[in-house]
Write a protein that holds these residues in place. Structure first.
Motif, PDB file in Angstrom:
ATOM      1  N   SER A 111      -3.463   0.067  -8.279  1.00  0.00           N
ATOM      2  CA  SER A 111      -4.920   0.094  -8.127  1.00  0.00           C
ATOM      3  C   SER A 111      -5.308   1.134  -7.094  1.00  0.00           C
ATOM      4  O   SER A 111      -4.599   1.335  -6.109  1.00  0.00           O
ATOM      5  N   ILE A 112      -6.450   1.764  -7.324  1.00  0.00           N
ATOM      6  CA  ILE A 112      -7.069   2.591  -6.298  1.00  0.00           C
ATOM      7  C   ILE A 112      -8.217   1.763  -5.742  1.00  0.00           C
ATOM      8  O   ILE A 112      -9.105   1.324  -6.484  1.00  0.00           O
ATOM      9  N   ILE A 113      -8.180   1.545  -4.443  1.00  0.00           N
ATOM     10  CA  ILE A 113      -9.098   0.619  -3.781  1.00  0.00           C
ATOM     11  C   ILE A 113      -9.859   1.343  -2.674  1.00  0.00           C
ATOM     12  O   ILE A 113      -9.288   2.162  -1.948  1.00  0.00           O
TER      13      ILE A 113
ATOM     14  N   PHE B  60      -7.068   3.416  -0.715  1.00  0.00           N
ATOM     15  CA  PHE B  60      -5.711   2.879  -0.805  1.00  0.00           C
ATOM     16  C   PHE B  60      -5.208   3.016  -2.227  1.00  0.00           C
ATOM     17  O   PHE B  60      -5.941   2.746  -3.177  1.00  0.00           O
ATOM     18  N   VAL B  61      -3.962   3.428  -2.366  1.00  0.00           N
ATOM     19  CA  VAL B  61      -3.256   3.346  -3.641  1.00  0.00           C
ATOM     20  C   VAL B  61      -2.287   2.186  -3.456  1.00  0.00           C
ATOM     21  O   VAL B  61      -1.345   2.281  -2.661  1.00  0.00           O
ATOM     22  N   ARG B  62      -2.581   1.098  -4.147  1.00  0.00           N
ATOM     23  CA  ARG B  62      -1.864  -0.158  -3.907  1.00  0.00           C
ATOM     24  C   ARG B  62      -1.051  -0.559  -5.138  1.00  0.00           C
ATOM     25  O   ARG B  62      -1.559  -0.567  -6.249  1.00  0.00           O
ATOM     26  N   MET B  63       0.199  -0.905  -4.881  1.00  0.00           N
ATOM     27  CA  MET B  63       1.036  -1.495  -5.912  1.00  0.00           C
ATOM     28  C   MET B  63       0.743  -2.995  -5.895  1.00  0.00           C
ATOM     29  O   MET B  63       1.064  -3.681  -4.929  1.00  0.00           O
TER      30      MET B  63
ATOM     31  N   ASP C  19       0.865  -1.181   0.000  1.00  0.00           N
ATOM     32  CA  ASP C  19       0.000   0.000   0.000  1.00  0.00           C
ATOM     33  C   ASP C  19       0.900   1.229   0.000  1.00  0.00           C
ATOM     34  O   ASP C  19       1.538   1.538   1.010  1.00  0.00           O
ATOM     35  N   LEU C  20       0.966   1.911  -1.148  1.00  0.00           N
ATOM     36  CA  LEU C  20       1.776   3.122  -1.222  1.00  0.00           C
ATOM     37  C   LEU C  20       1.178   4.210  -0.343  1.00  0.00           C
ATOM     38  O   LEU C  20       1.899   4.920   0.350  1.00  0.00           O
TER      39      LEU C  20
ATOM     40  N   THR D 104      -6.421  -5.033   5.208  1.00  0.00           N
ATOM     41  CA  THR D 104      -7.491  -5.992   4.967  1.00  0.00           C
ATOM     42  C   THR D 104      -8.788  -5.421   5.529  1.00  0.00           C
ATOM     43  O   THR D 104      -8.776  -4.475   6.314  1.00  0.00           O
ATOM     44  N   THR D 105      -9.904  -6.007   5.135  1.00  0.00           N
ATOM     45  CA  THR D 105     -11.209  -5.546   5.594  1.00  0.00           C
ATOM     46  C   THR D 105     -12.131  -6.738   5.813  1.00  0.00           C
ATOM     47  O   THR D 105     -11.953  -7.790   5.203  1.00  0.00           O
ATOM     48  N   THR D 106     -13.133  -6.537   6.663  1.00  0.00           N
ATOM     49  CA  THR D 106     -14.156  -7.558   6.867  1.00  0.00           C
ATOM     50  C   THR D 106     -15.307  -7.361   5.886  1.00  0.00           C
ATOM     51  O   THR D 106     -16.228  -8.168   5.849  1.00  0.00           O
ATOM     52  N   GLY D 107     -15.260  -6.294   5.126  1.00  0.00           N
ATOM     53  CA  GLY D 107     -16.348  -5.982   4.193  1.00  0.00           C
ATOM     54  C   GLY D 107     -15.898  -6.011   2.749  1.00  0.00           C
ATOM     55  O   GLY D 107     -14.934  -6.682   2.382  1.00  0.00           O
ATOM     56  N   ASP D 108     -16.624  -5.249   1.942  1.00  0.00           N
ATOM     57  CA  ASP D 108     -16.352  -5.191   0.516  1.00  0.00           C
ATOM     58  C   ASP D 108     -15.032  -4.491   0.223  1.00  0.00           C
ATOM     59  O   ASP D 108     -14.673  -3.507   0.878  1.00  0.00           O
ATOM     60  N   THR D 109     -14.347  -4.987  -0.782  1.00  0.00           N
ATOM     61  CA  THR D 109     -13.177  -4.319  -1.340  1.00  0.00           C
ATOM     62  C   THR D 109     -13.528  -3.959  -2.770  1.00  0.00           C
ATOM     63  O   THR D 109     -13.827  -4.841  -3.580  1.00  0.00           O
ATOM     64  N   GLU D 110     -13.529  -2.664  -3.068  1.00  0.00           N
ATOM     65  CA  GLU D 110     -13.902  -2.189  -4.394  1.00  0.00           C
ATOM     66  C   GLU D 110     -12.675  -1.618  -5.092  1.00  0.00           C
ATOM     67  O   GLU D 110     -12.028  -0.723  -4.560  1.00  0.00           O
TER      68      GLU D 110
END
Length: 161
Positions: free
Chosen positions: A57-59, A139-142, A21-22, A99-105
């Protein structure tokens, strides 16, 4: 009225064997956050042999979030006012991802050739800017593990309010 903050960082992004996560942005109560711009850059991969493409990705995560680890607290700065702290929290360069317990978009996918530096993305129209509210995170994720460590310099512009 909204405020815009920069969250810059310079560090080594490592080839630690996984995603990173950048930037992580967690909005405060009643103060949604929008990503208004991203600048990605690197200073150590300068030869043709070091050229590589990375998936970015932008999450948005929509429920209980557990932050990643290995990074640093972000150091947001208001671009219009001196010593104006944001209400959101931020982290940079987490070697393990949140991480999350819900939706990841996944809100946006892009690729970055590290020799194309700086690489910039702008959202001048707020309707198109990735957004999160209290209880969510941006999140901006590599999503690609780099072949080797590289020196990273980048800035995230976040609108709060």
């Amino acid at each position: 009225m909204s405020d815009i903050y920069t969250v810059p960082f310079t560090a080594t992004v490592t080839a630690s064997g996984g995603n990173a996560d950048l930037w992580e942005v967690l909005p405060a109560d009643d103060l949604p956050c929008k990503i208004r711009g991203i600048r990605l850059g690197q200073t150590s991969e300068v030869g043709d042999a070091q050229e590589e493409g990375l998936r970015i990705s932008i999450i948005r995560m929509r429920a209980t979030i557990t932050s990643g680890s290995g990074g640093s607290a972000g150091a947001p700065e208001n671009i219009a006012k001196s010593n104006q702290a944001p209400s959101f929290t931020s982290e940079t360069n987490n070697a393990t991802v949140a991480t999350t317990t819900g939706d990841t978009e996944i809100l946006e996918e892009m690729s970055w050739n590290v020799r194309n530096s700086p690489f910039e993305i702008w959202y001048p129209d707020p309707a198109f800017a990735p957004k999160a509210i209290q209880g969510e995170g941006l999140f901006v994720r590599m999503q690609t593990t780099p072949a080797d460590d590289f020196t990273f310099a980048g800035t995230l512009w976040v609108e709060e309010g």
